[in-house]
Design a protein around this motif. Structure first.
Motif, PDB file in Angstrom:
ATOM      1  N   GLU A 240      -4.849   9.190   3.959  1.00 22.54           N
ATOM      2  CA  GLU A 240      -3.519   9.782   4.095  1.00 22.54           C
ATOM      3  C   GLU A 240      -3.438  10.767   5.257  1.00 22.54           C
ATOM      4  O   GLU A 240      -2.440  10.800   5.979  1.00 22.54           O
ATOM      5  CB  GLU A 240      -3.096  10.466   2.786  1.00 22.54           C
TER       6      GLU A 240
ATOM      7  N   TYR B 273       1.716   8.371   5.697  1.00 20.57           N
ATOM      8  CA  TYR B 273       2.738   7.341   5.501  1.00 20.57           C
ATOM      9  C   TYR B 273       4.096   7.805   5.998  1.00 20.57           C
ATOM     10  O   TYR B 273       4.944   6.998   6.387  1.00 20.57           O
ATOM     11  CB  TYR B 273       2.810   6.914   4.023  1.00 20.57           C
TER      12      TYR B 273
ATOM     13  N   LEU C  76       1.081   0.319   2.785  1.00 21.14           N
ATOM     14  CA  LEU C  76       1.278   1.280   1.698  1.00 21.14           C
ATOM     15  C   LEU C  76       0.828   0.729   0.347  1.00 21.14           C
ATOM     16  O   LEU C  76       0.294   1.476  -0.482  1.00 21.14           O
ATOM     17  CB  LEU C  76       2.747   1.712   1.627  1.00 21.14           C
TER      18      LEU C  76
ATOM     19  N   ARG D 165      -2.740   1.467  -0.648  1.00 19.04           N
ATOM     20  CA  ARG D 165      -2.901   2.906  -0.881  1.00 19.04           C
ATOM     21  C   ARG D 165      -2.441   3.261  -2.294  1.00 19.04           C
ATOM     22  O   ARG D 165      -3.077   4.057  -2.983  1.00 19.04           O
ATOM     23  CB  ARG D 165      -2.080   3.722   0.124  1.00 19.04           C
ATOM     24  N   MET D 166      -1.313   2.677  -2.704  1.00 20.06           N
ATOM     25  CA  MET D 166      -0.808   2.945  -4.058  1.00 20.06           C
ATOM     26  C   MET D 166      -1.811   2.501  -5.109  1.00 20.06           C
ATOM     27  O   MET D 166      -2.059   3.202  -6.082  1.00 20.06           O
ATOM     28  CB  MET D 166       0.509   2.193  -4.282  1.00 20.06           C
TER      29      MET D 166
ATOM     30  N   TYR E 161       4.462   7.744  -3.001  1.00 21.12           N
ATOM     31  CA  TYR E 161       4.156   6.392  -2.507  1.00 21.12           C
ATOM     32  C   TYR E 161       5.067   5.364  -3.183  1.00 21.12           C
ATOM     33  O   TYR E 161       5.624   4.488  -2.528  1.00 21.12           O
ATOM     34  CB  TYR E 161       2.706   6.026  -2.819  1.00 21.12           C
TER      35      TYR E 161
ATOM     36  N   TYR F  26       7.685   2.938  -1.485  1.00 14.55           N
ATOM     37  CA  TYR F  26       7.410   1.501  -1.535  1.00 14.55           C
ATOM     38  C   TYR F  26       8.609   0.713  -2.056  1.00 14.55           C
ATOM     39  O   TYR F  26       8.948  -0.348  -1.526  1.00 14.55           O
ATOM     40  CB  TYR F  26       6.195   1.271  -2.445  1.00 14.55           C
TER      41      TYR F  26
END
Length: 200
Positions: free
Chosen positions: A118, A123, A136, A139-140, A166, A170
């Motif tokens: 991060e 993001y 993304l 990452r989530m 996030y 998203y």
């Protein structure tokens, strides 16, 4: 940390690392305030503008207190960043903290990985999205796995906020690339991406 972390067990190493993280969280605002005061002094901001990113403070001419202060921050695990309008600020250099990863337990390594990703490539930044939906998604999943595996961890509160941010991003911030304007339905590849994420 540098001298003793490798000699401890992983549980103790994680505790020490998390103490360091809390130290940064507590002191970073003060460091940035001190930095603003230093930048207000004649000539200091011009010296930084003359450097290219990533900033190498050894290239600053002279050996004044400003240069030494900058070098001390990088030695202390911070990295200097700048916004598009060239406003400078310090943040924790989690990439530099990877030197501790070999001594950490699984939780410490997972936390460090999330934070490094991060901070290395946020993001959001400068008022807009900086990564794609496809970037993304993983990452989530990584943050959600952390929250599931370490739900009672004090770090979970901090990462839960990141996870919610996030998730909102998203699901809503990529909407112009996600919907067929004619039918107002999700595009097939986006729908498939959502299904894959839900399964994970």
């Amino acid at each position: 940390m540098d001298h003793h972390l490798a000699k401890t067990d992983t549980k103790t190493a994680d505790q020490l690392f998390f103490e360091l993280d809390q130290y940064y969280e507590k002191h970073l605002p003060m460091i940035n305030d001190n930095f603003k005061a230093l930048l207000a002094q004649p000539g200091n901001a011009d010296k930084l503008y003359a450097l290219q990113y990533p900033y190498d403070f050894n290239k600053l001419k002279g050996d004044d207190s400003f240069k030494q202060w900058l070098l001390n921050q990088t030695e202390g695990g911070l990295v200097l960043k700048a916004t598009n309008d060239m406003s400078f600020y310090w943040q924790v250099d989690y990439k530099a903290l990877q030197k501790y990863a070999a001594s950490l337990g699984e939780e410490g390594k997972d936390y460090l990985s999330i934070q490094e990703t991060e901070t290395d490539k946020p993001y959001l930044g400068d008022g807009g999205l900086q990564i794609t939906r496809a970037e993304l998604g993983p990452r989530m999943v990584e943050v959600e796995e952390y929250l599931v595996n370490y739900r009672s961890s004090p770090r979970a509160v901090k990462l839960r906020t990141l996870y919610i941010d996030y998730l909102k991003t998203y699901l809503s911030d990529y909407r112009y690339d996600a919907i067929d304007e004619a039918t107002m339905k999700l595009l097939p590849d986006v729908k498939e991406e959502y299904q894959n994420f839900a399964r994970k």
